[in-house]
Design an enzyme around this catalytic site. Sequence first.
Site, PDB file in Angstrom:
ATOM      1  N   CYS A 110      32.147 -41.473  17.521  1.00 38.39           N
ATOM      2  CA  CYS A 110      32.452 -40.829  18.786  1.00 38.39           C
ATOM      3  C   CYS A 110      32.167 -39.349  18.640  1.00 38.39           C
ATOM      4  O   CYS A 110      32.053 -38.838  17.528  1.00 38.39           O
ATOM      5  CB  CYS A 110      33.922 -40.990  19.151  1.00 38.39           C
ATOM      6  SG  CYS A 110      34.416 -42.697  19.416  1.00 38.39           S
ATOM      7  N   GLY A 145      27.854 -41.404  20.878  1.00 43.10           N
ATOM      8  CA  GLY A 145      28.498 -42.500  21.596  1.00 43.10           C
ATOM      9  C   GLY A 145      27.933 -42.611  22.999  1.00 43.10           C
ATOM     10  O   GLY A 145      27.842 -41.600  23.703  1.00 43.10           O
ATOM     11  N   ASN A 198      37.933 -39.068  17.234  1.00 45.40           N
ATOM     12  CA  ASN A 198      36.763 -39.573  16.506  1.00 45.40           C
ATOM     13  C   ASN A 198      37.271 -40.057  15.156  1.00 45.40           C
ATOM     14  O   ASN A 198      37.800 -39.272  14.380  1.00 45.40           O
ATOM     15  CB  ASN A 198      35.742 -38.425  16.337  1.00 45.40           C
ATOM     16  CG  ASN A 198      34.567 -38.803  15.451  1.00 45.40           C
ATOM     17  OD1 ASN A 198      33.897 -37.923  14.928  1.00 45.40           O
ATOM     18  ND2 ASN A 198      34.290 -40.073  15.279  1.00 45.40           N
ATOM     19  N   GLY A 199      37.121 -41.360  14.903  1.00 44.47           N
ATOM     20  CA  GLY A 199      37.571 -41.911  13.623  1.00 44.47           C
ATOM     21  C   GLY A 199      38.225 -43.254  13.817  1.00 44.47           C
ATOM     22  O   GLY A 199      38.018 -43.926  14.830  1.00 44.47           O
ATOM     23  N   TYR A 255      22.523 -39.876   8.485  1.00 41.31           N
ATOM     24  CA  TYR A 255      22.004 -40.387   9.759  1.00 41.31           C
ATOM     25  C   TYR A 255      22.702 -39.879  11.024  1.00 41.31           C
ATOM     26  O   TYR A 255      22.051 -39.485  11.979  1.00 41.31           O
ATOM     27  CB  TYR A 255      22.040 -41.922   9.754  1.00 41.31           C
ATOM     28  CG  TYR A 255      21.726 -42.543  11.097  1.00 41.31           C
ATOM     29  CD1 TYR A 255      20.447 -42.450  11.640  1.00 41.31           C
ATOM     30  CD2 TYR A 255      22.701 -43.219  11.830  1.00 41.31           C
ATOM     31  CE1 TYR A 255      20.145 -43.002  12.882  1.00 41.31           C
ATOM     32  CE2 TYR A 255      22.395 -43.780  13.069  1.00 41.31           C
ATOM     33  CZ  TYR A 255      21.122 -43.675  13.591  1.00 41.31           C
ATOM     34  OH  TYR A 255      20.827 -44.215  14.811  1.00 41.31           O
TER      35      TYR A 255
END
Length: 503
Positions: A21, A47, A121-122, A261
């Site tokens: 995210c 996202g 985020n996570g 990435y």
Amino acid sequence: MRLERALGPARGTMDKLKEECGVFGIFGHTEAANMTYLGLYALQHRGQESAGMAASDGERVRLSREMGYVADVFDEEALSSLPGASAIGHVRYSTAGESKLMNAQPILIDCAHGQIAICHNGNLVNAKELREELVQSGSIFQSNSDTEVILHLYARSKARNVDDAIVESVSQVQGAFSLVMLTRDRLVAVRDPHGFRPLALGRLDRSWVVCSETCAMDLIGATYVRDVEPGEVVIAGPHGLKSVKPYPPARQSQCVFEHVYFSRPDSYVFGESVNEVRTEFGRRLARESGVPADVVVPIPDSGVCAAVGYAEAAGLPMRMGLIRNHYVGRTFIQPQQSIRHFGVRVKLNPVRSILEGRRVVLVDDSIVRGTTSRKIVRMVRSAGAREVHMRISCPPTVSPCFYGVDTPRRSELIAATHTLEEIRKYVDADSVAYLSLEGLTGAVRGGSSSYCTSCYTGIYPVAFPRDEAKYLQLALKLNPGPAAPVAEPDHAALSFEKDTVVS
Ligand code: SF4
């Protein structure tokens, strides 16, 4: 004719681990919602399922969120419904909780401490356990996202003020989390003590900005100041900026895959240029596994930076022997499967003048299932390449991620179930080589002591509940046998036995 959702997100090629995210927040700007819109636009690669925003005018926090891309979710009307000088925003790819609007973020609640909105985020490793306790004691959840747990802990806090209630609630969750939160008069940024996911702090004139990657700051003209530190709670409020460190010291486990990435190459994450790190991966890859060749060809866009480094260290020319169609959307009409390699060809086309008769080093950042690599190698061969050598700028991906990255079942990870020679045969290359773990960690500041490399090693820095594996439907054999504890001790290592080879 069939309308099919066949290609996934437009970025990169297929068969990649999915981004998690992206989060963004700004405090003290007259155009907070517009700035957040731009910030989310820059973070769209993290996202693509939903986008949302919450803004405060100092009296009331308002929310707007929808399924879809940032540019589709927010029009002028939506942005004008979010007045105020502070805002937070989120782009989501679901890693915990289904892909539904109710799980889109921010999540906004009103409680005894006032309104609060949160973006995450996570992945919280103890969310299920906490949720069960909260439900037992009367909490009613509005989503099945792990993030909502934090809000219930906040609402139940007996702390006397908002800052203490926030610190108390985030101190109880474990796992990977970079959070931004918004109250009526505060912007809060939190990074878990291991620092799994990135979170950068910057300034735009007199405003404070926080975001997952610095590319979001570049777009709005903000200046990067520093990272929110692992284990730090930063609170921007009427009395300036405050930093609290409520967690005991923990081993740093920054996600190395951000450099491999996930992050954009024009970003700084974990204090380093992604472009420079990725290029160094390529140089090291060439030194470790160079092969006689005529040309280095990146798989666009994911392999470009590493290919630049590889070509530089190998003394070979780098040419764009595969051209990407940048206008491929999420859906397309797939007429029939009769066209060979159709799915890949929609995105990539080989350049015969570069490939014909040449010994080609094909550089990419990862092989997940191997299906796309195989199609690309065959496509390069069909364009006349004499030899195709596949070089991957990270070690083999052998284990799933429990810290906010969507990974396939372990049995689907080709490197978890096949030898290097079997992978070479499967992708139909003349040779295949991966960057070593030492090569990977040697290219990032702080090396192995600062980074998580669990998807390459199967050694996990923060333990997760055993049924989490079931939830993710993983074909795992946990070792050792008894149920894994939740998040304690700090560096509890779980390793996975090798599955048997599947074809
Ligand atoms: S397991 Fe891999 S993807 Fe997940 S946090 Fe660790 S390095 Fe990143």
